[in-house]
Design a protein around this motif. Structure first.
Motif, PDB file in Angstrom:
ATOM      1  N   LEU A 298       0.821  -1.212   0.000  1.00 34.91           N
ATOM      2  CA  LEU A 298       0.000   0.000   0.000  1.00 34.91           C
ATOM      3  C   LEU A 298       0.855   1.262   0.000  1.00 34.91           C
ATOM      4  CD1 LEU A 298      -2.805  -1.013   2.541  1.00 34.91           C
ATOM      5  CD2 LEU A 298      -2.742  -1.325   0.061  1.00 34.91           C
ATOM      6  N   GLY A 299       1.938   1.244   0.754  1.00 32.65           N
ATOM      7  CA  GLY A 299       2.821   2.399   0.776  1.00 32.65           C
ATOM      8  C   GLY A 299       3.423   2.689  -0.587  1.00 32.65           C
ATOM      9  N   THR A 300       3.814   1.625  -1.300  1.00 33.87           N
ATOM     10  CA  THR A 300       4.380   1.791  -2.646  1.00 33.87           C
ATOM     11  C   THR A 300       3.347   2.359  -3.619  1.00 33.87           C
ATOM     12  OG1 THR A 300       5.913  -0.059  -2.279  1.00 33.87           O
ATOM     13  CG2 THR A 300       5.501   0.584  -4.566  1.00 33.87           C
ATOM     14  N   ILE A 301       2.125   1.843  -3.546  1.00 37.39           N
ATOM     15  CA  ILE A 301       1.055   2.331  -4.429  1.00 37.39           C
ATOM     16  C   ILE A 301       0.788   3.816  -4.190  1.00 37.39           C
ATOM     17  CG2 ILE A 301      -1.417   2.164  -4.944  1.00 37.39           C
ATOM     18  CD1 ILE A 301      -1.219  -0.841  -4.363  1.00 37.39           C
ATOM     19  N   LEU A 302       0.704   4.199  -2.942  1.00 37.21           N
ATOM     20  CA  LEU A 302       0.407   5.601  -2.611  1.00 37.21           C
ATOM     21  C   LEU A 302       1.539   6.536  -3.048  1.00 37.21           C
ATOM     22  CD1 LEU A 302      -1.117   5.073   0.950  1.00 37.21           C
ATOM     23  CD2 LEU A 302      -2.347   5.830  -1.095  1.00 37.21           C
ATOM     24  N   LEU A 303       2.770   6.128  -2.862  1.00 37.20           N
ATOM     25  CA  LEU A 303       3.893   6.974  -3.267  1.00 37.20           C
ATOM     26  C   LEU A 303       3.999   7.089  -4.786  1.00 37.20           C
ATOM     27  CD1 LEU A 303       6.717   5.983  -0.740  1.00 37.20           C
ATOM     28  CD2 LEU A 303       5.362   8.091  -0.793  1.00 37.20           C
ATOM     29  N   LEU A 304       3.743   5.976  -5.477  1.00 37.02           N
ATOM     30  CA  LEU A 304       3.799   6.018  -6.944  1.00 37.02           C
ATOM     31  C   LEU A 304       2.724   6.941  -7.516  1.00 37.02           C
ATOM     32  CD1 LEU A 304       4.510   2.269  -7.854  1.00 37.02           C
ATOM     33  CD2 LEU A 304       6.086   4.201  -8.034  1.00 37.02           C
ATOM     34  N   ASN A 305       1.603   7.038  -6.827  1.00 42.07           N
ATOM     35  CA  ASN A 305       0.514   7.916  -7.276  1.00 42.07           C
ATOM     36  C   ASN A 305       0.598   9.323  -6.672  1.00 42.07           C
ATOM     37  OD1 ASN A 305      -1.764   6.306  -8.896  1.00 42.07           O
ATOM     38  ND2 ASN A 305      -0.874   4.908  -7.363  1.00 42.07           N
ATOM     39  N   LEU A 306       1.645   9.535  -5.851  1.00 41.76           N
ATOM     40  CA  LEU A 306       1.843  10.828  -5.181  1.00 41.76           C
ATOM     41  C   LEU A 306       0.595  11.283  -4.422  1.00 41.76           C
ATOM     42  CD1 LEU A 306       3.829  12.800  -7.927  1.00 41.76           C
ATOM     43  CD2 LEU A 306       4.716  11.596  -5.923  1.00 41.76           C
ATOM     44  N   TYR A 307      -0.153  10.302  -3.904  1.00 44.38           N
ATOM     45  CA  TYR A 307      -1.381  10.621  -3.185  1.00 44.38           C
ATOM     46  C   TYR A 307      -1.041  11.023  -1.745  1.00 44.38           C
ATOM     47  CZ  TYR A 307      -6.149  10.305  -1.424  1.00 44.38           C
ATOM     48  OH  TYR A 307      -7.371  10.599  -0.852  1.00 44.38           O
ATOM     49  N   LYS A 308      -1.318  12.277  -1.427  1.00 46.40           N
ATOM     50  CA  LYS A 308      -1.019  12.805  -0.095  1.00 46.40           C
ATOM     51  C   LYS A 308       0.374  12.367   0.355  1.00 46.40           C
ATOM     52  CE  LYS A 308      -5.843  13.218   1.379  1.00 46.40           C
ATOM     53  NZ  LYS A 308      -6.821  13.074   2.445  1.00 46.40           N
ATOM     54  N   TRP A 309       1.325  12.536  -0.554  1.00 46.44           N
ATOM     55  CA  TRP A 309       2.655  12.002  -0.308  1.00 46.44           C
ATOM     56  C   TRP A 309       3.353  12.575   0.927  1.00 46.44           C
ATOM     57  CZ3 TRP A 309       6.900  15.093  -0.190  1.00 46.44           C
ATOM     58  CH2 TRP A 309       6.812  16.346  -0.821  1.00 46.44           C
ATOM     59  N   PRO A 310       3.108  13.831   1.331  1.00 45.09           N
ATOM     60  CA  PRO A 310       3.761  14.287   2.570  1.00 45.09           C
ATOM     61  C   PRO A 310       3.298  13.490   3.790  1.00 45.09           C
ATOM     62  CG  PRO A 310       3.017  16.164   1.277  1.00 45.09           C
ATOM     63  CD  PRO A 310       2.383  14.961   0.672  1.00 45.09           C
ATOM     64  N   ILE A 311       1.974  13.210   3.840  1.00 46.44           N
ATOM     65  CA  ILE A 311       1.435  12.442   4.968  1.00 46.44           C
ATOM     66  C   ILE A 311       1.924  11.001   4.917  1.00 46.44           C
ATOM     67  CG2 ILE A 311      -0.673  11.591   6.077  1.00 46.44           C
ATOM     68  CD1 ILE A 311      -2.109  14.065   5.035  1.00 46.44           C
ATOM     69  N   VAL A 312       1.874  10.415   3.705  1.00 47.02           N
ATOM     70  CA  VAL A 312       2.325   9.032   3.527  1.00 47.02           C
ATOM     71  C   VAL A 312       3.798   8.903   3.901  1.00 47.02           C
ATOM     72  CG1 VAL A 312       2.731   7.185   1.851  1.00 47.02           C
ATOM     73  CG2 VAL A 312       0.601   8.521   1.771  1.00 47.02           C
ATOM     74  N   SER A 313       4.615   9.847   3.447  1.00 47.47           N
ATOM     75  CA  SER A 313       6.046   9.811   3.755  1.00 47.47           C
ATOM     76  C   SER A 313       6.292   9.913   5.257  1.00 47.47           C
ATOM     77  CB  SER A 313       6.769  10.954   3.038  1.00 47.47           C
ATOM     78  OG  SER A 313       6.634  10.838   1.646  1.00 47.47           O
ATOM     79  N   PHE A 314       5.514  10.778   5.911  1.00 55.43           N
ATOM     80  CA  PHE A 314       5.657  10.936   7.359  1.00 55.43           C
ATOM     81  C   PHE A 314       5.279   9.641   8.083  1.00 55.43           C
ATOM     82  CE2 PHE A 314       3.744  12.052  11.489  1.00 55.43           C
ATOM     83  CZ  PHE A 314       4.877  12.575  12.108  1.00 55.43           C
TER      84      PHE A 314
END
Length: 369
Positions: A298-314
């Motif tokens: 799920l983390g990879t999918i979200l980062l690849l789509n740049l979906y709320k990437w600051p929150i995901v990265s945090f």
């Protein structure tokens, strides 16, 4: 769809937080207090061997030379085809230590295998308190018996110890195996700390003879070739009768497999026993493994789509912070600090290996002990 994936990812982060901080943290952050108990009762040390002549020659002296006032060494030959029995008899003849040799042979009237051999050894043991290791292991201290058995008391009948693998320089496989061993130890120590003991390792394990016979030994899982350690503990361990020992003088050490094929075969056997664990234990282990897999997917999918990437990265950063702190503190206790740096690599590798083994075990059952 991506919004649902984000929600699922946050749930997974919460689950991982619970495991790493509240469950595994019970061991990682626990300050071990020196035991005030001075156990001085006689002990039987049992070592079961099948075609282990060379390992016995190297390791038996480490067991014989223990600083403990009264103990016997029970050497069990499990139907070996090499000169294991002769090596055992030679040690008995030449050593001043108290050594018993138990020779088991294949008999069609009984279940064959390590559990049958161990049962014969336990019956032959002279003393109530039993301490177990393997032929390919050695204690890392002359105080091994003392450190492990000091945890016996009127309440504690089972003692879970740590069986380390020898460090091999410039070996990635060795580090992977040791990381898997470290993670396994963190889990069974942690669950025991929170009152849900579920397994131990035969390389370093102690329990009483009375307990063994009170539950009819290995009778409930005698047909299963493996599991003389983890299945027995899963069957008998409770919040009250089990404790852990992880002082450095209590460690044993063995040599890890040197080929991926050999290690995979070994892990197939180990993992196959998990299907016989109690439902609660299977559930907790399955949720942890699933949360690991889903974190990466799920983390990879979200980062690849740049979906709320600051929150995901945090969230990813926070998760790895939990991971490094918990495993780091645990690794320090178990003398495995050289594994900390590449934890993410080891984690991903183990996820794929465990998935491969699970699928392979569904297709065909492992047959070798």
């Amino acid at each position: 769809m991506i919004a649902y994936i984000f929600i699922a990812f946050m749930v997974i982060i919460c689950i991982q937080f619970i495991y790493y901080i509240f469950i595994f943290g019970s061991f990682a952050f626990f300050k071990n207090k020196p035991t005030k108990n001075h156990f001085n009762q006689p002990v039987s040390v049992l070592i079961c061997a099948k075609n282990e002549a060379e390992n016995l020659k190297k390791n038996i002296p480490f067991f014989i030379n223990q600083n403990y006032p009264l103990f016997e060494l029970v050497l069990i030959n499990d139907s070996s085809s090499d000169n294991t029995l002769e090596v055992m008899e030679q040690f008995k003849k030449e050593s001043s230590a108290s050594i018993k040799v138990v020779n088991t042979i294949i008999n069609e009237q009984f279940w064959e295998g390590k559990k049958h051999a161990l049962t014969q050894g336990i019956k032959a043991a002279s003393y109530e308190h039993l301490l177990f290791s393997d032929a390919d292991c050695k204690p890392l201290s002359k105080n091994w018996i003392t450190e492990m058995t000091n945890n016996f008391n009127s309440q504690h009948k089972i003692i879970l110890g740590f069986g380390a693998y020898k460090k091999i320089k410039k070996s990635i496989l060795n580090k992977l195996i040791r990381f898997e061993t470290l993670l396994t130890a963190i889990q069974y120590f942690s669950y025991a700390k929170i009152g849900i003991p579920y397994m131990g390792v035969g390389r370093n394990l102690a329990y009483t003879k009375s307990l063994f016979f009170d539950v009819n030994g290995f009778a409930k899982h005698m047909k299963i070739k493996s599991g003389d350690d983890d299945l027995f503990i899963n069957q008998t361990a409770t919040k009250n009768n089990t404790t852990i020992c992880y002082s450095k003088d209590s460690f044993t050490e063995s040599t890890s497999k040197t080929t991926f094929k050999g290690w995979i075969q070994q892990k197939r056997r180990h993992i196959s026993t998990a299907t016989y664990y109690k439902p609660l234990h299977k559930f907790l282990l399955a949720v942890f493994y699933s949360s690991q897999v889903l974190f990466w997917i799920l983390g990879t999918i979200l980062l690849l789509n740049l979906y709320k990437w600051p929150i995901v990265s945090f969230l990813i950063f926070i998760r790895f912070l939990f991971l490094y702190i918990t495993i780091g503190f645990s690794a320090k206790k178990l003398n495995e600090t050289d594994l900390i740096l590449l934890i993410p690599f080891y984690e991903i590798f183990l996820i794929f290996i465990q998935m491969f083994i699970f699928i392979k075990n569904l297709i065909s059952k492992p047959t070798h002990w």
